[in-house]
Design a protein around this motif. Sequence first.
Motif, PDB file in Angstrom:
ATOM      1  N   THR B 143     -11.514 -41.798 -62.531  1.00 40.57           N
ATOM      2  CA  THR B 143     -12.432 -40.682 -62.346  1.00 40.57           C
ATOM      3  C   THR B 143     -12.904 -40.603 -60.901  1.00 40.57           C
ATOM      4  OG1 THR B 143     -13.159 -41.060 -64.600  1.00 40.57           O
ATOM      5  CG2 THR B 143     -14.499 -39.594 -63.253  1.00 40.57           C
ATOM      6  N   ALA B 144     -13.288 -41.762 -60.345  1.00 31.60           N
ATOM      7  CA  ALA B 144     -13.762 -41.772 -58.963  1.00 31.60           C
ATOM      8  C   ALA B 144     -12.644 -41.351 -58.014  1.00 31.60           C
ATOM      9  CB  ALA B 144     -14.279 -43.162 -58.593  1.00 31.60           C
ATOM     10  N   THR B 145     -11.413 -41.785 -58.308  1.00 34.78           N
ATOM     11  CA  THR B 145     -10.299 -41.436 -57.429  1.00 34.78           C
ATOM     12  C   THR B 145     -10.033 -39.946 -57.458  1.00 34.78           C
ATOM     13  OG1 THR B 145      -9.382 -43.548 -58.089  1.00 34.78           O
ATOM     14  CG2 THR B 145      -7.975 -42.100 -56.848  1.00 34.78           C
ATOM     15  N   LYS B 146     -10.061 -39.368 -58.677  1.00 30.34           N
ATOM     16  CA  LYS B 146      -9.803 -37.941 -58.776  1.00 30.34           C
ATOM     17  C   LYS B 146     -10.872 -37.137 -58.049  1.00 30.34           C
ATOM     18  CE  LYS B 146      -7.172 -38.203 -63.006  1.00 30.34           C
ATOM     19  NZ  LYS B 146      -7.403 -38.557 -64.405  1.00 30.34           N
ATOM     20  N   ALA B 147     -12.138 -37.615 -58.152  1.00 31.80           N
ATOM     21  CA  ALA B 147     -13.207 -36.888 -57.481  1.00 31.80           C
ATOM     22  C   ALA B 147     -13.099 -37.003 -55.966  1.00 31.80           C
ATOM     23  CB  ALA B 147     -14.568 -37.433 -57.957  1.00 31.80           C
ATOM     24  N   SER B 148     -12.701 -38.177 -55.487  1.00 32.21           N
ATOM     25  CA  SER B 148     -12.689 -38.391 -54.044  1.00 32.21           C
ATOM     26  C   SER B 148     -11.401 -37.887 -53.392  1.00 32.21           C
ATOM     27  CB  SER B 148     -12.889 -39.863 -53.712  1.00 32.21           C
ATOM     28  OG  SER B 148     -11.848 -40.608 -54.279  1.00 32.21           O
ATOM     29  N   ALA B 149     -10.418 -37.522 -54.206  1.00 30.65           N
ATOM     30  CA  ALA B 149      -9.162 -37.049 -53.597  1.00 30.65           C
ATOM     31  C   ALA B 149      -9.375 -35.738 -52.856  1.00 30.65           C
ATOM     32  CB  ALA B 149      -8.089 -36.873 -54.663  1.00 30.65           C
ATOM     33  N   ALA B 150     -10.338 -34.936 -53.339  1.00 25.61           N
ATOM     34  CA  ALA B 150     -10.595 -33.673 -52.672  1.00 25.61           C
ATOM     35  C   ALA B 150     -11.155 -33.879 -51.270  1.00 25.61           C
ATOM     36  CB  ALA B 150     -11.557 -32.817 -53.491  1.00 25.61           C
TER      37      ALA B 150
END
Lengths: 155, 155, 155
Positions: B143-150
């Motif tokens: 979840t954190a990775t998906k959010a920070s990918a942006a």
Amino acid sequence: MDMEILDNVIFLGTVTLLSALQNVFFAYTVQNESLQKRPTHSAFDRVNVSSRNCAEVYPTFLALLWTAGLFCSQAPAAFAGLLYLVVRHKYFVGYLGENSQSLPGFFFGKRLMAFLFFMATAGIINYATNYFFGINFLYYIQTATKASAALLLIP
Amino acid sequence: MDMEILDNVIFLGTVTLLSALQNVFFAYTVQNESLQKRPTHSAFDRVNVSSRNCAEVYPTFLALLWTAGLFCSQAPAAFAGLLYLVVRHKYFVGYLGENSQSLPGFFFGKRLMAFLFFMATAGIINYATNYFFGINFLYYIQTATKASAALLLIP
Amino acid sequence: MDMEILDNVIFLGTVTLLSALQNVFFAYTVQNESLQKRPTHSAFDRVNVSSRNCAEVYPTFLALLWTAGLFCSQAPAAFAGLLYLVVRHKYFVGYLGENSQSLPGFFFGKRLMAFLFFMATAGIINYATNYFFGINFLYYIQTATKASAALLLIP
């Protein structure tokens, strides 16, 4: 690895292994040529050459590591890979040193890469004998590999 | 990825990750040396050098992309990989330009490769804590990775 | 390959394929530049250059081989890979020959790499149409690929 997954990649792994073998042949040809002329390098050239040597062998190392790990046994392959990283670090740092010391050759970590290569070859041969004759001696290969991996620590 | 498949490749992935880290160390050493002498290149040399720089980092990029995608989360890794391709194209085209403009460094896409590296490291650490202590926080990592990918889109 | 395993790597494979395509673009740029100046090389330079050319394309070849094998069909991909190894050997040995003979270009095995690229692209497009529209024509792709693989033997 499960047999039904290996079924899907066995030929790809075989070709990868053959290409790694071919890369080693190319590297030896370059080494034989470069032994006859060894110019004195500046510091910048030494860094450049050692880094390029490491980078050229890197895909071959990755291919051997993964084919050995997938087709034969994981733990000894990872152990040999770790040792290879140590040898590569020593090679790189040693190359940066004084020009008077004996420079290491073009190709390093031969023993570790040969170990990985024999592991992968044994795994692929075992796959073929298992498919054609129903003889599966992977367990013995894995035991022998695990026992002989400790011998790689001998300098 | 399923756990029982990851069981077979976790050590191989760890060694691959370590070797990628070592490659980055080598690249930094070359960069530090080459900053002190920057000769003027002809057009042919510029094409040659930029292509070689791209080709040298390519296996490291592939290794980081696949370890990050397999051990952590697929979609952010592929997104970072796409951005890396864009950055690499800009680097290559920029290198071909005028000699007077500020040449980009030897090593590009540092942020994207660091993102992939941290993804893979988090996945491997999570595997270890899951194995030894039974604590699995992969869902939070993803979840954190998906959010920070942006955030990678910020120039 | 099973569909549920492909689910985990389809994006990674797509990015890998795109990066291989970009590598080919880079190689063509270098080739166009280097056609204008072709100096006479010594024997050592010829070995060095041919080995470096082979080593630079090697990760691209591996990426194409595995994406074609995983996403489309294994046997034709391995067959094309084997032919590529033969072509590469001929290229390397031919490069070492006399300076007067016509040197092969910077980039070799174009047809085989294009075949692998189209196989991988067809597999990924089939995955997308299967996901979005439920149309799966992988069986026809595999049959067509197996039939056309024999055409690669035509020199």
